[in-house]
Design a protein around this motif. Structure first.
Motif, PDB file in Angstrom:
ATOM      1  N   ILE A 386       0.835  -1.210   0.000  1.00 41.08           N
ATOM      2  CA  ILE A 386       0.000   0.000   0.000  1.00 41.08           C
ATOM      3  C   ILE A 386       0.864   1.252   0.000  1.00 41.08           C
ATOM      4  CG2 ILE A 386      -1.686   1.329   1.341  1.00 41.08           C
ATOM      5  CD1 ILE A 386      -2.782  -1.379   2.354  1.00 41.08           C
ATOM      6  N   ILE A 387       1.853   1.301   0.906  1.00 44.40           N
ATOM      7  CA  ILE A 387       2.698   2.495   0.995  1.00 44.40           C
ATOM      8  C   ILE A 387       3.577   2.619  -0.248  1.00 44.40           C
ATOM      9  CG2 ILE A 387       4.639   1.415   2.212  1.00 44.40           C
ATOM     10  CD1 ILE A 387       3.150   4.856   3.012  1.00 44.40           C
ATOM     11  N   GLN A 388       3.912   1.484  -0.883  1.00 48.25           N
ATOM     12  CA  GLN A 388       4.724   1.536  -2.098  1.00 48.25           C
ATOM     13  C   GLN A 388       3.977   2.200  -3.246  1.00 48.25           C
ATOM     14  OE1 GLN A 388       4.267  -0.429  -5.124  1.00 48.25           O
ATOM     15  NE2 GLN A 388       6.195   0.170  -6.085  1.00 48.25           N
ATOM     16  N   VAL A 389       2.722   1.806  -3.461  1.00 52.67           N
ATOM     17  CA  VAL A 389       1.986   2.391  -4.580  1.00 52.67           C
ATOM     18  C   VAL A 389       1.653   3.857  -4.309  1.00 52.67           C
ATOM     19  CG1 VAL A 389      -0.358   1.754  -3.802  1.00 52.67           C
ATOM     20  CG2 VAL A 389       0.132   1.958  -6.238  1.00 52.67           C
ATOM     21  N   LEU A 390       1.407   4.199  -3.041  1.00 53.28           N
ATOM     22  CA  LEU A 390       1.147   5.594  -2.694  1.00 53.28           C
ATOM     23  C   LEU A 390       2.391   6.443  -2.937  1.00 53.28           C
ATOM     24  CD1 LEU A 390      -0.895   7.585  -1.471  1.00 53.28           C
ATOM     25  CD2 LEU A 390      -0.025   6.984   0.785  1.00 53.28           C
ATOM     26  N   ASN A 391       3.532   5.944  -2.482  1.00 55.76           N
ATOM     27  CA  ASN A 391       4.775   6.678  -2.651  1.00 55.76           C
ATOM     28  C   ASN A 391       5.170   6.796  -4.123  1.00 55.76           C
ATOM     29  OD1 ASN A 391       8.251   6.145  -2.266  1.00 55.76           O
ATOM     30  ND2 ASN A 391       7.222   8.013  -1.667  1.00 55.76           N
ATOM     31  N   ARG A 392       4.979   5.736  -4.869  1.00 59.99           N
ATOM     32  CA  ARG A 392       5.352   5.755  -6.292  1.00 59.99           C
ATOM     33  C   ARG A 392       4.485   6.735  -7.072  1.00 59.99           C
ATOM     34  NH1 ARG A 392       4.778   2.288 -10.903  1.00 59.99           N
ATOM     35  NH2 ARG A 392       6.718   2.280 -12.090  1.00 59.99           N
ATOM     36  N   SER A 393       3.213   6.817  -6.721  1.00 59.03           N
ATOM     37  CA  SER A 393       2.321   7.768  -7.381  1.00 59.03           C
ATOM     38  C   SER A 393       2.752   9.199  -7.095  1.00 59.03           C
ATOM     39  CB  SER A 393       0.878   7.554  -6.910  1.00 59.03           C
ATOM     40  OG  SER A 393       0.418   6.277  -7.255  1.00 59.03           O
ATOM     41  N   PHE A 394       3.097   9.461  -5.832  1.00 62.49           N
ATOM     42  CA  PHE A 394       3.570  10.797  -5.463  1.00 62.49           C
ATOM     43  C   PHE A 394       4.903  11.102  -6.130  1.00 62.49           C
ATOM     44  CE2 PHE A 394       0.139  11.193  -2.730  1.00 62.49           C
ATOM     45  CZ  PHE A 394       0.185  12.355  -1.974  1.00 62.49           C
ATOM     46  N   LEU A 395       5.766  10.083  -6.254  1.00 61.66           N
ATOM     47  CA  LEU A 395       7.108  10.291  -6.790  1.00 61.66           C
ATOM     48  C   LEU A 395       7.073  10.753  -8.244  1.00 61.66           C
ATOM     49  CD1 LEU A 395      10.221   9.999  -6.507  1.00 61.66           C
ATOM     50  CD2 LEU A 395       9.944   7.637  -7.307  1.00 61.66           C
ATOM     51  N   TYR A 396       6.440   9.969  -9.107  1.00 63.27           N
ATOM     52  CA  TYR A 396       6.483  10.284 -10.533  1.00 63.27           C
ATOM     53  C   TYR A 396       5.560  11.439 -10.903  1.00 63.27           C
ATOM     54  CZ  TYR A 396       9.340   6.155 -11.110  1.00 63.27           C
ATOM     55  OH  TYR A 396      10.363   5.245 -11.019  1.00 63.27           O
ATOM     56  N   GLY A 397       4.406  11.511 -10.246  1.00 58.73           N
ATOM     57  CA  GLY A 397       3.535  12.663 -10.491  1.00 58.73           C
ATOM     58  C   GLY A 397       4.170  13.943 -10.006  1.00 58.73           C
ATOM     59  N   GLY A 398       4.789  13.893  -8.820  1.00 60.74           N
ATOM     60  CA  GLY A 398       5.458  15.072  -8.275  1.00 60.74           C
ATOM     61  C   GLY A 398       6.667  15.471  -9.095  1.00 60.74           C
ATOM     62  N   ASN A 399       7.375  14.485  -9.655  1.00 59.46           N
ATOM     63  CA  ASN A 399       8.529  14.778 -10.504  1.00 59.46           C
ATOM     64  C   ASN A 399       8.118  15.604 -11.720  1.00 59.46           C
ATOM     65  OD1 ASN A 399      11.078  14.505 -11.974  1.00 59.46           O
ATOM     66  ND2 ASN A 399      10.068  12.884 -13.125  1.00 59.46           N
ATOM     67  N   ALA A 400       7.104  15.141 -12.437  1.00 54.75           N
ATOM     68  CA  ALA A 400       6.665  15.847 -13.642  1.00 54.75           C
ATOM     69  C   ALA A 400       6.074  17.209 -13.301  1.00 54.75           C
ATOM     70  CB  ALA A 400       5.642  14.995 -14.394  1.00 54.75           C
ATOM     71  N   ALA A 401       5.269  17.264 -12.233  1.00 51.10           N
ATOM     72  CA  ALA A 401       4.641  18.530 -11.859  1.00 51.10           C
ATOM     73  C   ALA A 401       5.683  19.555 -11.420  1.00 51.10           C
ATOM     74  CB  ALA A 401       3.622  18.296 -10.744  1.00 51.10           C
ATOM     75  N   PHE A 402       6.695  19.109 -10.674  1.00 53.52           N
ATOM     76  CA  PHE A 402       7.741  20.029 -10.223  1.00 53.52           C
ATOM     77  C   PHE A 402       8.515  20.611 -11.410  1.00 53.52           C
ATOM     78  CE2 PHE A 402      12.127  20.930  -8.943  1.00 53.52           C
ATOM     79  CZ  PHE A 402      11.908  21.842  -7.907  1.00 53.52           C
ATOM     80  N   LEU A 403       8.870  19.757 -12.370  1.00 53.21           N
ATOM     81  CA  LEU A 403       9.588  20.249 -13.542  1.00 53.21           C
ATOM     82  C   LEU A 403       8.759  21.256 -14.324  1.00 53.21           C
ATOM     83  CD1 LEU A 403      11.256  16.960 -14.870  1.00 53.21           C
ATOM     84  CD2 LEU A 403      12.375  18.850 -13.689  1.00 53.21           C
ATOM     85  N   SER A 404       7.443  21.060 -14.345  1.00 51.64           N
ATOM     86  CA  SER A 404       6.574  21.960 -15.116  1.00 51.64           C
ATOM     87  C   SER A 404       6.435  23.321 -14.462  1.00 51.64           C
ATOM     88  CB  SER A 404       5.187  21.324 -15.302  1.00 51.64           C
ATOM     89  OG  SER A 404       4.464  21.300 -14.085  1.00 51.64           O
ATOM     90  N   VAL A 405       6.621  23.414 -13.137  1.00 53.67           N
ATOM     91  CA  VAL A 405       6.464  24.713 -12.456  1.00 53.67           C
ATOM     92  C   VAL A 405       7.807  25.377 -12.149  1.00 53.67           C
ATOM     93  CG1 VAL A 405       4.285  23.985 -11.432  1.00 53.67           C
ATOM     94  CG2 VAL A 405       6.384  23.734 -10.106  1.00 53.67           C
ATOM     95  N   ALA A 406       8.871  24.595 -12.063  1.00 55.94           N
ATOM     96  CA  ALA A 406      10.160  25.162 -11.664  1.00 55.94           C
ATOM     97  C   ALA A 406      10.996  25.655 -12.840  1.00 55.94           C
ATOM     98  CB  ALA A 406      10.966  24.127 -10.877  1.00 55.94           C
ATOM     99  N   PHE A 407      10.691  25.180 -14.052  1.00 58.99           N
ATOM    100  CA  PHE A 407      11.505  25.525 -15.212  1.00 58.99           C
ATOM    101  C   PHE A 407      10.616  25.904 -16.389  1.00 58.99           C
ATOM    102  CE2 PHE A 407      13.738  22.283 -12.690  1.00 58.99           C
ATOM    103  CZ  PHE A 407      14.886  22.992 -12.346  1.00 58.99           C
TER     104      PHE A 407
END
Length: 483
Positions: A386-407
Motif C-alpha cells: 500500500i505504501i509503495q503504490v502511494l509513494n510511487r504515485s507521489f514520486l512520478y507525479g510530483g517529478n513531472a509537476a515540479f519540472l513543469s512549475v520550476a523551469f
C-alpha cells in the motif's frame, strides 16, 4: 460561437478521458513485472538455468536461482531503458512535436508486444529487447499525454499527477494477464490483443492531438485535431514560438521582463541537481523492491506456490490504486490556484512554495516504505504494498509537476528526459545490489536494505533546498518593494 466552444470543450474532455485510459492500460505495464514473472516461470522461460542441488537434509532440490537472476536482469535492463532513453524521447517531443513522438512510441510498444507474443521458452532471450521496447514506447505515450494538463490551466498539476498515477496503475495489466492465463487463455493471445490495440493509439494521435505541442498558457481560440485548418495551425505555431520568450513571468512584480533560462542554466541549477538526487535514490528503492519481489516472497513463504501467488496478486491489485492516489499530490501542488496570490508574488513562485509540502511527504513515505520493505515479516508486506503504490504515485507525479512549475515549459521534454536518463544510470545499482546479496551475503538482504534506507535520507535535502530557494525569492521581493 457557443456551439464551437461546446465542441472544443467536448474534444478536450474526450482527449483527457482517452488519455487517462491509454496511460492506465498501456503506458507503464512493465512495472507489473512480478505478475508476468509468475507466468513466464510457468511457461519455462530460462528453465534451462535451473540445476539440481543438495538440500539441507541431503535431499535433491531444484535450484532456480539462475533463472531468477536472468529474469531479474530482463527487468533491470528494461527499467533502465525506460528511463535512459527518455532523454531522446524528450528531445524528439520538443523538436518534432506530438505526432512524430507518438507514432514512434506506438511503434516501439507494438514491436515489443509482438515479440513477447511470438517468444517461447526456446526463445527466452527475446524478452530482453521485447520488454525494453514496451518500456520505451510506454514512456513516450506518457510524455505526450502529460501535455493535456495544459488544456486545463487551473488544474494543470492535478492532471499531470493523475496521468502519472494512471501510468503506475497500468502495472496491474499484468495481473489481468496472469488471471487470464490461469483461466486458460494463452500468453500469446493476450499480447496479440495488446498489439492490435495500437490502432486506437494511432487514431488518438490524429484526431485528438495537435501535430506540434499544446502550449501553456493556451492562446485565444486555440484548437487542435483534424478540424484545425492549416491556416489556423500556422497561426498557432507562431503563437507557440512567440511564447518561448514570454512564457515565464518574472518573480518581482512590475519588474522588467527578463529572458528565460537556457537549458544549460536549468540543468546546472541547484534545484535541478537536488531534484535528480531526490528522484534517483527513491526510484532505486522501488526498483530493488519490484525486481526482488518474487524471490523475496519465495523466501518468506518457504517456496509455497499458492502463498506466493496470493501475495503477488495482492501487490498487483494495489497498483490499481495509483490512479486514485496521484491526484492528491496534484491538489497539493495546485492549492495556491484556489486563492488570490500574495501581493508581488508570481504564480510560478506560489507553485514552488506549494511543491515543498509535496516533496517532503514523498520523501517521508519513501523512508517508511523502505523500512517496511526491509522487515522480514510476511504479513507486513500487505502494508508495504500500500505504501509503495502511494509513494510511487507521489514520486512520478510530483517529478513531472515540479519540472513543469520550476523551469520554462519549452524545456520540459528535454529536462524530463534528462532527469529520467540520469536516474536510470543510478538505478543500475539495483542489479549490483541483487548480485551482492546472492554472492557475498548468501541471500541475506539485511545490510543492503539498511544501506539503501540510509541513502534515502538524502531525499529530504531537496524539499529543504526548495524551501530555502522560496525564502530567498521572498526576501528579494521584499527588498525590491522597500526600494
Amino acid at each position: 460561437m457557443p456551439d464551437r466552444q461546446n465542441r472544443l470543450g467536448m474534444r478536450q474532455a474526450l482527449t483527457f478521458i482517452t488519455g487517462l485510459v491509454e496511460c492506465l492500460c498501456f503506458a507503464g505495464i512493465l512495472f507489473g513485472w512480478a505478475s508476468l514473472v509468475f507466468v513466464l516461470k510457468k511457461e519455462s522461460y530460462f528453465k534451462d538455468l535451473c540445476v539440481n542441488s543438495t538440500g539441507i537434509n541431503g535431499s535433491q532440490v531444484l535450484d532456480c536461482s539462475g533463472q531468477d537472476e536472468q529474469l531479474s536482469l530482463v527487468f533491470t535492463i528494461a527499467s533502465f531503458m525506460n528511463n535512459f532513453l527518455t532523454v531522446a524521447s524528450g528531445f524528439i517531443f520538443d523538436h518534432f512535436g506530438t505526432t512524430v513522438a507518438r507514432l514512434l512510441g506506438i511503434g516501439f510498444h507494438t514491436v515489443g508486444t509482438l515479440m513477447v507474443a511470438f517468444s517461447n521458452s526456446a526463445l527466452s532471450v527475446l524478452l530482453f529487447p521485447a520488454l525494453s521496447f514496451i518500456a520505451v514506447g510506454g514512456i513516450m505515450l506518457l510524455i505526450t499525454n502529460m501535455q493535456v494538463g495544459n488544456l486545463f490551466g487551473t488544474r494543470r498539476s492535478t492532471i499531470i499527477t493523475l496521468y502519472n498515477g494512471a501510468f503506475d496503475s497500468s502495472s496491474a495489466l499484468f495481473i489481468i494477464i496472469k488471471l487470464l492465463y490461469e483461466s486458460g487463455i494463452s500468453l500469446r493471445a493476450c499480447f496479440l490483443f495488446l498489439s492490435i490495440c495500437s490502432v486506437i493509439h494511432v487514431l488518438r494521435t490524429f484526431f485528438l492531438f495537435p501535430r506540434t505541442i499544446i502550449p501553456y498558457p493556451l492562446p485565444d481560440d486555440y484548437t487542435y485535431g483534424l478540424s484545425c485548418s492549416k491556416r489556423k495551425r500556422a497561426k498557432q505555431s507562431m503563437n507557440v514560438s512567440s511564447q518561448k520568450t514570454t512564457e515565464t513571468e518574472p518573480f518581482a512584480n512590475k519588474a522588467p521582463a527578463k529572458q528565460e533560462k537556457t537549458l544549460r542554466e536549468c540543468v546546472l541549477s541547484r534545484l535541478f541537481i537536488w531534484h535528480v538526487i531526490w528522484l534517483s535514490v527513491i526510484q532505486l528503492r522501488h526498483y530493488l523492491f519490484i525486481g526482488a519481489l518474487n524471490p523475496m516472497l519465495q523466501k518468506l513463504t518457504h517456496g509455497e506456490p499458492s502463498l506466493v501467488s496470493q501475495y503477488i496478486n495482492a501487490f498487483a491489485f494495489t497498483q490499481l490504486c495509483g490512479v486514485l492516489c496521484a491526484p492528491w499530490n496534484g491538489l497539493i501542488m495546485d492549492r495556491n490556484k484556489r486563492k488570490p496570490l500574495p501581493e508581488g508574488m508570481s504564480e510560478q513562485e506560489a507553485d514552488l512554495n506549494s511543491s515543498v509540502l509535496s516533496l517532503f511527504l514523498t520523501s517521508l513515505m519513501a523512508l517508511v516504505f523502505s523500512i517496511c520493505a526491509a522487515a522480514p515479516l510476511l504479513q507486513l508486506q500487505y502494508f508495504t504494498f500500500i505504501i509503495q503504490v502511494l509513494n510511487r504515485s507521489f514520486l512520478y507525479g510530483g517529478n513531472a509537476a515540479f519540472l513543469s512549475v520550476a523551469f520554462p515549459s519549452c524545456h520540459f521534454g528535454k529536462l524530463y528526459g534528462l532527469i529520467m536518463a540520469i536516474s536510470a544510470v543510478f538505478s543500475l545499482l539495483q542489479y549490483a545490489c541483487l548480485a551482492l546479496v546472492k554472492s557475498v551475503l548468501h541471500g541475506d538482504p539485511l545490510y543492503v536494505n539498511i544501506a539503501v534506507t540510509l541513502v534515502i535520507l538524502l531525499a529530504f535535502v531537496h524539499p529543504l533546498s526548495v524551501f530555502l530557494h522560496c525564502r530567498n525569492l521572498a526576501s528579494q521581493r521584499a527588498k525590491s518593494q522597500l526600494q
